[in-house]
Design an enzyme around this catalytic site. Structure first.
Site, PDB file in Angstrom:
ATOM      1  N   GLU A   1       0.830  -1.220   0.000  1.00 44.58           N
ATOM      2  CA  GLU A   1       0.000   0.000   0.000  1.00 44.58           C
ATOM      3  C   GLU A   1       0.861   1.266   0.000  1.00 44.58           C
ATOM      4  O   GLU A   1       0.531   2.258  -0.645  1.00 44.58           O
ATOM      5  CB  GLU A   1      -0.950  -0.016   1.197  1.00 44.58           C
ATOM      6  CG  GLU A   1      -1.991  -1.133   1.076  1.00 44.58           C
ATOM      7  CD  GLU A   1      -2.904  -1.181   2.284  1.00 44.58           C
ATOM      8  OE1 GLU A   1      -2.476  -1.717   3.321  1.00 44.58           O
ATOM      9  OE2 GLU A   1      -4.034  -0.671   2.196  1.00 44.58           O
TER      10      GLU A   1
ATOM     11  N   GLU B   1      -4.175  -9.570   3.836  1.00 48.12           N
ATOM     12  CA  GLU B   1      -5.171  -9.148   4.835  1.00 48.12           C
ATOM     13  C   GLU B   1      -6.407 -10.040   4.901  1.00 48.12           C
ATOM     14  O   GLU B   1      -6.845 -10.426   5.990  1.00 48.12           O
ATOM     15  CB  GLU B   1      -5.613  -7.698   4.574  1.00 48.12           C
ATOM     16  CG  GLU B   1      -4.602  -6.654   5.019  1.00 48.12           C
ATOM     17  CD  GLU B   1      -3.598  -6.315   3.936  1.00 48.12           C
ATOM     18  OE1 GLU B   1      -3.449  -7.108   2.977  1.00 48.12           O
ATOM     19  OE2 GLU B   1      -2.957  -5.257   4.045  1.00 48.12           O
TER      20      GLU B   1
HETATM   21  N1  COA Z   1       4.802  -8.549  11.999  1.00 43.87           N
HETATM   22  C1  COA Z   1       5.739  -8.670  12.937  1.00 43.87           C
HETATM   23  N2  COA Z   1       6.919  -9.299  12.729  1.00 43.87           N
HETATM   24  C2  COA Z   1       7.123  -9.838  11.512  1.00 43.87           C
HETATM   25  C3  COA Z   1       6.158  -9.748  10.481  1.00 43.87           C
HETATM   26  C4  COA Z   1       4.957  -9.059  10.753  1.00 43.87           C
HETATM   27  N3  COA Z   1       4.026  -8.889   9.818  1.00 43.87           N
HETATM   28  N4  COA Z   1       6.653 -10.361   9.383  1.00 43.87           N
HETATM   29  C5  COA Z   1       7.878 -10.815   9.713  1.00 43.87           C
HETATM   30  N5  COA Z   1       8.164 -10.502  10.994  1.00 43.87           N
HETATM   31  C6  COA Z   1       9.399 -10.802  11.728  1.00 43.87           C
HETATM   32  C7  COA Z   1       9.421 -12.261  12.136  1.00 43.87           C
HETATM   33  O1  COA Z   1       8.731 -12.455  13.363  1.00 43.87           O
HETATM   34  C8  COA Z   1      10.910 -12.507  12.266  1.00 43.87           C
HETATM   35  O2  COA Z   1      11.366 -11.988  13.502  1.00 43.87           O
HETATM   36  P1  COA Z   1      12.381 -12.868  14.429  1.00 43.87           P
HETATM   37  O3  COA Z   1      13.619 -13.002  13.574  1.00 43.87           O
HETATM   38  O4  COA Z   1      12.561 -11.998  15.642  1.00 43.87           O
HETATM   39  O5  COA Z   1      11.696 -14.156  14.665  1.00 43.87           O
HETATM   40  C9  COA Z   1      11.505 -11.628  11.169  1.00 43.87           C
HETATM   41  O6  COA Z   1      10.519 -10.653  10.859  1.00 43.87           O
HETATM   42  C10 COA Z   1      11.821 -12.415   9.914  1.00 43.87           C
HETATM   43  O7  COA Z   1      10.644 -13.067   9.472  1.00 43.87           O
HETATM   44  P2  COA Z   1      10.553 -14.648   9.235  1.00 43.87           P
HETATM   45  O8  COA Z   1       9.116 -15.036   9.282  1.00 43.87           O
HETATM   46  O9  COA Z   1      11.516 -15.380  10.142  1.00 43.87           O
HETATM   47  O10 COA Z   1      11.114 -14.750   7.742  1.00 43.87           O
HETATM   48  P3  COA Z   1      10.701 -15.841   6.659  1.00 43.87           P
HETATM   49  O11 COA Z   1      11.661 -15.651   5.527  1.00 43.87           O
HETATM   50  O12 COA Z   1      10.576 -17.191   7.253  1.00 43.87           O
HETATM   51  O13 COA Z   1       9.234 -15.400   6.164  1.00 43.87           O
HETATM   52  C11 COA Z   1       7.511 -13.879   5.459  1.00 43.87           C
HETATM   53  C12 COA Z   1       9.023 -14.134   5.586  1.00 43.87           C
HETATM   54  C13 COA Z   1       7.303 -12.444   4.968  1.00 43.87           C
HETATM   55  C14 COA Z   1       6.907 -14.866   4.449  1.00 43.87           C
HETATM   56  C15 COA Z   1       6.833 -14.097   6.831  1.00 43.87           C
HETATM   57  O14 COA Z   1       7.577 -13.364   7.779  1.00 43.87           O
HETATM   58  C16 COA Z   1       5.393 -13.634   6.869  1.00 43.87           C
HETATM   59  O15 COA Z   1       4.522 -14.281   6.305  1.00 43.87           O
HETATM   60  N6  COA Z   1       5.153 -12.511   7.575  1.00 43.87           N
HETATM   61  C17 COA Z   1       3.819 -11.983   7.758  1.00 43.87           C
HETATM   62  C18 COA Z   1       3.417 -11.175   6.549  1.00 43.87           C
HETATM   63  C19 COA Z   1       2.022 -10.617   6.717  1.00 43.87           C
HETATM   64  O16 COA Z   1       1.053 -11.311   6.879  1.00 43.87           O
HETATM   65  N7  COA Z   1       1.972  -9.279   6.630  1.00 43.87           N
HETATM   66  C20 COA Z   1       0.735  -8.564   6.488  1.00 43.87           C
HETATM   67  C21 COA Z   1       0.071  -8.211   7.731  1.00 43.87           C
HETATM   68  S1  COA Z   1      -1.415  -7.323   7.350  1.00 43.87           S
END
Ligand code: COA
Length: 241
Positions: free
Chosen positions: A115, A135
């Site tokens: 966004e 979302e």
């Molecule tokens: N909120 C808070 N923390 C987040 C986050 C989020 N949306 N997305 C990633 N992080 C943090 C993780 O907790 C992790 O922290 P840590 O190292 O302290 O454990 C760090 O960022 C790295 O993320 P990680 O999940 O370990 O990396 P990955 O390569 O395995 O996966 C993603 C990457 C983006 C696929 C996965 O993090 C994800 O799906 N995140 C959520 C995305 C999401 O739904 N965002 C929209 C919200 S409306």
């Protein structure tokens, strides 16, 4: 501007560089970032030295992976949230800026990350960028204008598919969907954004601003009204020059 922690704001030769800076958490958007972005956008708007702004994400892995889900889970009640939104209408400010904004995105560009990119005027992506709106799968809908900005770029079908399925889209597909303008190898992304910024800076600031306003506001008008708007802005530009 106060001390910033989640956003880096720099200014060089008429270009503002706005870097989302929580690389350890994939630059996810939290309340502090919202407040800081609000300050930074105000500076972009008000500083006459700033002619164009480039938005990017710190670190190797993401432009921004969306809202901070740890804060999302402890979000304030809706009434408070609404009040805060009124006071700090980051997205209204973002979309209302008349200076040109370039997003240079890499890695994860999810949720509010996408966004933010869509609040910009020109999106450049690295080949490894991955776009998505997760979302709906989380039981919410985008809150930073995404339901409106996405279909204005991709059209109805592409926007609905992305939002209803949450499917992640590669940089090349995003280009085909008109979500991004151009795709570059990672090392060429930022230099390309800087080249674009310096080209725009070579033009009259007023002409650039009026041209942006004519297109952005005109998109929400009928053709007739849009032509009137163009004529009005054209006359104003001549008077200003
Ligand atoms: N909120 C808070 N923390 C987040 C986050 C989020 N949306 N997305 C990633 N992080 C943090 C993780 O907790 C992790 O922290 P840590 O190292 O302290 O454990 C760090 O960022 C790295 O993320 P990680 O999940 O370990 O990396 P990955 O390569 O395995 O996966 C993603 C990457 C983006 C696929 C996965 O993090 C994800 O799906 N995140 C959520 C995305 C999401 O739904 N965002 C929209 C919200 S409306």
């Amino acid at each position: 501007m106060g001390e910033l922690g989640t956003v880096i704001y720099e200014k060089r030769d008429g270009t503002a560089y706005v870097t989302l800076n929580r690389p350890q958490a994939l630059n996810v958007y939290n309340l502090k970032m919202r407040d800081e972005l609000y300050q930074v956008l105000g500076a972009v708007r008000d500083d006459p030295e700033v002619r164009v702004a480039i938005f990017r994400g710190a670190g190797e892995r993401a432009f921004c992976a969306g809202a901070d889900l740890t804060e999302f889970l402890t979000a304030p009640p809706p009434v408070v949230a609404r009040q805060v939104r009124r006071e700090r209408d980051v997205w209204g400010l973002f979309l209302g800026l008349s200076k040109p904004l370039i997003a240079a995105v890499h890695g994860y560009v999810l949720g509010s990350g996408l966004e933010i990119a869509m609040c910009c005027d020109i999106r450049l992506a690295s080949e490894d960028a991955l776009f998505g709106l997760p979302e709906t799968g989380l039981g919410i809908i985008p809150a930073a204008g995404g339901t409106q900005t996405l279909p204005r770029l991709t059209g109805r079908a592409g926007a609905l598919e992305m939002l209803l399925t949450g499917r992640r889209v590669t940089a090349e597909e995003a280009r085909r969907l008109r979500l991004v303008n151009q795709v570059f190898p990672r090392r060429e992304l930022f230099p390309a954004a800087e080249r674009l910024a310096s080209r725009i800076q070579g033009y009259s600031a007023a002409a650039v601003s009026y041209a942006k306003q004519a297109i952005v506001a005109g998109l929400d008008l009928s053709l007739e009204q849009g032509l009137e708007l163009e004529a009005r802005l054209g006359r104003a530009l001549v008077r200003a020059g």
